[in-house]
Design a protein around this motif. Structure first.
Motif, short mmCIF file in Angstrom:
data_model
loop_
_atom_site.label_atom_id
_atom_site.label_comp_id
_atom_site.label_asym_id
_atom_site.label_seq_id
_atom_site.Cartn_x
_atom_site.Cartn_y
_atom_site.Cartn_z
N THR A 101 19.85 44.65 25.26
CA THR A 101 19.54 43.25 25.54
C THR A 101 18.09 42.94 25.17
O THR A 101 17.81 41.91 24.55
N LEU A 105 15.66 39.92 22.35
CA LEU A 105 14.68 38.95 22.84
C LEU A 105 13.47 38.91 21.92
O LEU A 105 12.67 39.85 21.88
N THR A 137 26.03 37.36 21.53
CA THR A 137 25.08 36.26 21.70
C THR A 137 25.73 34.95 21.26
O THR A 137 26.66 34.95 20.46
N ARG A 142 21.18 33.54 22.76
CA ARG A 142 21.20 34.00 24.15
C ARG A 142 22.33 35.01 24.35
O ARG A 142 23.44 34.82 23.84
#
Length: 162
Positions: A101, A105, A137, A142
């Motif tokens: 994850t 980002l 995503t 996101r």
């Protein structure tokens, strides 16, 4: 020290191995033998705990501390994880999800080093192999889903006589 404090299954702190003067490919034994490194990592862990709403983590096993580097074996990211003071032989499954994850980002140490797979299958390299994490995503980038690829293999075959 630039860190990512993240919890997508396991609270971890992600930091560049290079920021500690490491390649990220060091053996577990070499990392554990470096008392200065372990002290620096622990000092960061003690500061990160309250910031992650975990309270005083001096006697806790979280957050896990993860050093990241460019992948060396065709994966998405290289890791060395401390749980909390010993370098783990692999990476915990939920910690692997949190690392994958972090790779999504923008601007994070993990995203800078990751080779982001087009199909969302992040191979998170660790000292004894890799854990495969699926990250989904949305159009805005996101994370909307994450899971693990697990396999099973026969360990041994035998007969029991009673």
């Amino acid at each position: 020290m630039e860190c990512t404090l993240i919890d997508n299954g396991m609270p971890i702190v992600v930091m560049r191995a290079a920021d500690f003067g490491l390649t990220g490919q060091e053996s577990r034994e070499a990392l554990e033998a470096d008392a200065g490194l372990r002290a620096r990592i622990e000092a960061i862990r003690l500061l990160a705990g309250p910031r992650m709403n975990l309270g005083d983590v001096a006697e806790k096993s979280v957050p896990k501390m993860t050093l990241v580097s460019a992948p060396a074996a065709g994966g998405a990211i290289g890791t060395r994880s401390f749980i909390p003071h010993r370098c783990h032989a692999t990476i915990g499954v939920f910690a692997a999800v949190s690392v994958a994850t972090a790779c999504t980002l923008p601007g994070t140490p993990a995203a800078e080093l990751a080779v982001r797979p087009a199909d969302g299958r992040f191979r998170v390299e660790h000292p004894t192999g890799a854990a495969e994490v699926l990250v989904e995503t949305d159009a805005a980038g996101r994370v909307i889903g994450a899971g693990l690829m697990r396999t099973a293999s026969k360990l041994f075959d035998g007969r029991v006589f009673a």
